[in-house]
Motif scaffolding. Structure first.
Motif, PDB file in Angstrom:
ATOM      1  N   TRP A  18       0.821  -1.248   0.021  1.00  0.00           N
ATOM      2  CA  TRP A  18       0.104  -0.095   0.087  1.00  0.00           C
ATOM      3  C   TRP A  18       0.854   1.283   0.170  1.00  0.00           C
ATOM      4  O   TRP A  18       1.986   1.128   0.596  1.00  0.00           O
ATOM      5  CB  TRP A  18      -0.941   0.030   1.288  1.00  0.00           C
ATOM      6  N   THR A  25      -6.691   3.503   8.434  1.00  0.00           N
ATOM      7  CA  THR A  25      -6.720   2.367   7.746  1.00  0.00           C
ATOM      8  C   THR A  25      -6.262   2.301   6.339  1.00  0.00           C
ATOM      9  O   THR A  25      -6.524   3.434   5.612  1.00  0.00           O
ATOM     10  CB  THR A  25      -8.236   1.851   8.064  1.00  0.00           C
ATOM     11  N   ASP A  53     -14.825   4.324   1.900  1.00  0.00           N
ATOM     12  CA  ASP A  53     -14.445   3.077   2.598  1.00  0.00           C
ATOM     13  C   ASP A  53     -14.856   1.730   1.687  1.00  0.00           C
ATOM     14  O   ASP A  53     -14.621   0.676   2.294  1.00  0.00           O
ATOM     15  CB  ASP A  53     -15.471   2.882   3.901  1.00  0.00           C
ATOM     16  N   THR A 112      -7.096  -7.099   2.505  1.00  0.00           N
ATOM     17  CA  THR A 112      -7.761  -6.916   3.739  1.00  0.00           C
ATOM     18  C   THR A 112      -7.233  -5.434   4.182  1.00  0.00           C
ATOM     19  O   THR A 112      -6.056  -4.945   3.768  1.00  0.00           O
ATOM     20  CB  THR A 112      -7.401  -8.008   4.664  1.00  0.00           C
ATOM     21  N   ASP A 113      -8.006  -5.249   5.589  1.00  0.00           N
ATOM     22  CA  ASP A 113      -7.450  -3.904   5.866  1.00  0.00           C
ATOM     23  C   ASP A 113      -6.293  -4.008   6.972  1.00  0.00           C
ATOM     24  O   ASP A 113      -6.298  -5.115   7.591  1.00  0.00           O
ATOM     25  CB  ASP A 113      -8.714  -3.171   6.805  1.00  0.00           C
ATOM     26  N   ASN A 158     -13.103   0.925  -0.977  1.00  0.00           N
ATOM     27  CA  ASN A 158     -11.548   0.437  -1.833  1.00  0.00           C
ATOM     28  C   ASN A 158     -12.263   0.057  -3.352  1.00  0.00           C
ATOM     29  O   ASN A 158     -11.748  -0.931  -3.869  1.00  0.00           O
ATOM     30  CB  ASN A 158     -10.988  -0.822  -1.195  1.00  0.00           C
ATOM     31  N   GLN A 181     -11.567   7.109   2.651  1.00  0.00           N
ATOM     32  CA  GLN A 181     -11.358   6.483   3.915  1.00  0.00           C
ATOM     33  C   GLN A 181     -11.520   6.959   5.093  1.00  0.00           C
ATOM     34  O   GLN A 181     -10.923   7.973   5.281  1.00  0.00           O
ATOM     35  CB  GLN A 181     -10.035   5.506   3.746  1.00  0.00           C
ATOM     36  N   ARG A 184      -5.740  -0.406   2.794  1.00  0.00           N
ATOM     37  CA  ARG A 184      -5.841  -1.572   2.419  1.00  0.00           C
ATOM     38  C   ARG A 184      -4.801  -2.317   1.620  1.00  0.00           C
ATOM     39  O   ARG A 184      -4.332  -1.753   0.819  1.00  0.00           O
ATOM     40  CB  ARG A 184      -7.058  -1.602   1.228  1.00  0.00           C
ATOM     41  N   ASP A 218      -7.390  -0.524  -6.888  1.00  0.00           N
ATOM     42  CA  ASP A 218      -7.830  -1.573  -5.949  1.00  0.00           C
ATOM     43  C   ASP A 218      -8.538  -2.750  -6.676  1.00  0.00           C
ATOM     44  O   ASP A 218      -8.409  -3.856  -6.430  1.00  0.00           O
ATOM     45  CB  ASP A 218      -8.723  -0.767  -5.055  1.00  0.00           C
TER      46      ASP A 218
END
Length: 452
Positions: free
Chosen positions: A65, A88, A247, A167-168, A249, A190, A90, A254
Motif C-alpha cells: 500500500w 486504515t 471505505d 484486507t485492511d 476501496n 477512507q 487496504r 484496488d
C-alpha cells in the motif's frame, strides 16, 4: 485535534475534501533523529514482542500500500496535541512481516512520534476497533518513540505479523506535543479516526473526530517469503479514487489488485496507488493570488516529474509503472492555475518521455494510460483546443512505441456515440471522474500480460 473549516468551492480533480483550520503550532517539537535510532539497540525485547529488529532480516520487501504525500495550504492549520490518529489502509498483497513508512517530508520542524502500532481490524463493530491479538508495537532502531527531522521519511523496523492480501490494516500514531498536520494525503476516500491521549494499543477508542485523510503515513511493505513485485499507478484524482464510494476501496488500482490476486495468487504483485488529486506532469500547484484555489491547491502535490523519485522509484519491489497524467495540465490553466501555465501536446509528450526515461533508468517497465474524455465536464476543463491536445497525446501513447505497452482507458470508458464524452454509466456526474463502475472498467482495461 484543533480544526476550523477553510473556505472551499468545488475544485477540479477532486480537490474538494473539507479543509480544517486551527491555530499554528506554538513551538517546534523535540530533538532531531540521530543515527543512533537506526541501530537495533533492543534486539532481545523486540524479539520477545514479536518484532524483527533492523539488521536481523535479509528478506526482500514489496510494497502492499502507498499514498503520495503533499503539504497543506496556509488556510489548513490542523493541529494535533496528545492525540492518536488511527488510520486504515487496504493491502494489495499479503505477507508475514510488515514495515511502515512514516513521513515528515513537508514539515517545517521535527515530528515527534510518541508511540506507533500496527494491527488488523476487529471482525465486526466500528472501523476504529482493532483485533488485540494482532496488535504489534512499531519500533524504529529498536525504540518505540522517535523524532523525525523536517523533510525526512522514516521506515520502521520489521514486525512479525501475518497480513492477508486484500484486507485492511490499521496503523495508530500517537502525537504527544502540538503537531501541525503538515504532511498528508488529503483525499483518502477512507474514514480514519482521531482520539484523545495515547490510545494506540487500545482495541476500542472513542473518536473525537473522523477524517478522510491519511496523516504522516505514506507506505506499507510486506515480506512474503516468495518472489513478488509491485506495479505503481502514477496519476491524478482519477487514479486516487475521486468520486468512488468512501471505505469501499473502489479505486481502479484496488480493482486491479483484485484481478491480479484472482489470476496469479495473493502474494505475487503489489499495487501501489500514487494518484494525487489535482496532480500535473509539469507544474506544482500555483493558485492565482486571491482565488479560492489558494485554499486547496497545495493538496494537488508536487509535479509528477518532481515527485517521481520519491513516489515511484523508491517503492519497494517496484517493477512496473502505469502512467495516467495530463488532464490537469490541460484543464488547470485558466481555472485554478495561471493561463501562463498552459501547455501544448508536444510539451506533454516530452514530459511522458522523461517519465519513461527515468523509469527505465531504475529498471522499471512503463505503460502509458490514455487520457479519459471530458467533454461536457462541470469543472471548465473542456475546450476544442484541450480536446485536440488530448487526442494528440493519446495518439502518441497508442502508436509512438515508446511505452512498453498501452492501457487504453479512453477506449474503455468513452461513449461510442460521442467519443469525446464519458459513457453515462461510468460518469460520476461531473463529466470528468469515473464512478465506481467506471473505476472497475478502468482496471479491466489493463492487459494483465503486461505485468507478467
Amino acid at each position: 485535534m484543533r480544526t476550523h473549516p477553510a473556505k472551499f468551492t468545488a475544485a477540479p480533480q477532486d480537490a474538494r475534501p473539507a479543509g480544517l483550520r486551527a491555530r499554528r503550532a506554538a513551538r517546534h517539537l523535540g530533538a532531531v533523529l540521530t543515527g543512533a535510532l537506526l541501530l537495533a539497540t533492543a534486539a532481545a525485547p523486540a524479539m520477545s514482542a514479536g518484532l524483527a529488529p533492523a539488521g536481523h532480516n535479509d528478506r526482500s520487501w514489496t510494497g502492499t500500500w502507498a499514498a503520495g504525500p503533499t503539504t497543506a495550504p496556509a488556510s489548513d492549520t490542523t493541529e494535533f496535541e496528545n492525540e492518536t490518529i488511527r488510520q486504515t489502509v487496504r493491502t494489495s498483497i499479503g505477507g508475514d512481516q510488515v514495515r511502515v513508512r512514516l513521513s515528515n517530508e513537508f514539515g517545517s520542524g521535527p515530528l515527534v512520534i510518541g508511540e506507533a502500532r500496527v494491527a488488523r481490524p476487529a471482525a465486526g463493530g466500528p472501523s476504529s476497533r482493532i483485533d488485540p491479538r494482532t496488535d504489534r508495537p512499531l519500533t524504529f532502531g529498536g525504540r518505540t518513540s522517535v523524532t523525525v527531522p523536517a523533510g525526512a521519511p522514516l521506515l520502521s523496523d520489521p514486525v512479525s505479523l501475518r497480513v492477508p492480501a486484500g484486507t485492511d490494516l490499521v496503523v495508530s500514531i500517537h502525537l504527544p506535543g502540538p503537531t501541525r498536520g503538515s504532511t498528508l494525503h488529503a483525499s483518502a476516500f477512507q474514514h480514519n479516526h482521531v482520539a484523545a491521549g495515547n490510545v494506540t494499543g487500545r482495541a476500542d477508542i472513542e473518536p473525537t473526530a473522523t477524517v478522510e485523510r491519511w496523516y504522516f503515513l505514506t507506505g506499507v511493505s510486506v515480506s512474503t517469503g516468495r518472489a513478488s513485485s509491485a506495479v505503481v499507478a502514477l496519476g491524478d484524482s482519477i487514479t486516487d479514487g475521486s468520486d468512488t464510494d468512501v471505505d469501499a476501496n473502489h479505486r481502479w488500482p484496488d480493482f486491479l489488485a483484485g484481478r491480479l490476486r484472482a489470476s496469479a495468487g495473493p502474494d505475487t504483485m503489489g499495487v501501489l496507488n500514487e494518484g494525487i488529486g489535482g496532480n500535473r506532469l509539469l507544474h506544482d500547484p500555483n493558485p492565482p493570488v486571491g482565488s479560492d484555489a489558494e485554499d486547496f491547491a497545495a493538496y494537488f502535490g508536487q509535479s509528477a516529474l518532481r515527485r517521481f523519485d520519491r513516489d515511484v522509484a523508491s517503492q519497494p519491489g517496484a517493477e512496473h509503472l502505469i502512467v495516467l497524467l495530463g488532464v490537469n495540465d490541460l484543464g488547470h490553466p485558466g481555472t485554478v492555475a495561471p493561463e501562463s501555465e498552459r501547455v501544448t501536446a508536444a510539451e506533454l509528450i516530452e514530459a511522458h518521455r522523461q517519465i519513461i526515461a527515468r523509469a527505465h533508468d531504475r529498471g522499471l517497465k512503463a505503460y502509458g494510460g490514455t487520457v479519459l474524455p471530458f467533454k461536457g465536464d462541470t469543472l471548465g476543463f473542456y475546450s476544442p483546443e484541450n480536446e485536440a491536445a488530448r487526442q494528440t497525446l493519446n495518439r502518441w501513447i497508442r502508436t509512438g512505441g515508446e511505452y512498453e505497452g498501452v492501457v487504453d482507458f479512453d477506449k474503455a470508458l468513452r461513449d461510442p456515440s460521442d467519443p469525446q464524452r464519458l459513457l453515462a454509466r461510468y460518469d460520476s456526474g461531473d463529466g470528468l471522474h469515473p464512478n465506481d463502475a467506471g473505476a472497475e472498467a478502468m482496471a479491466g482495461a489493463v492487459p494483465l500480460r503486461l505485468l507478467r
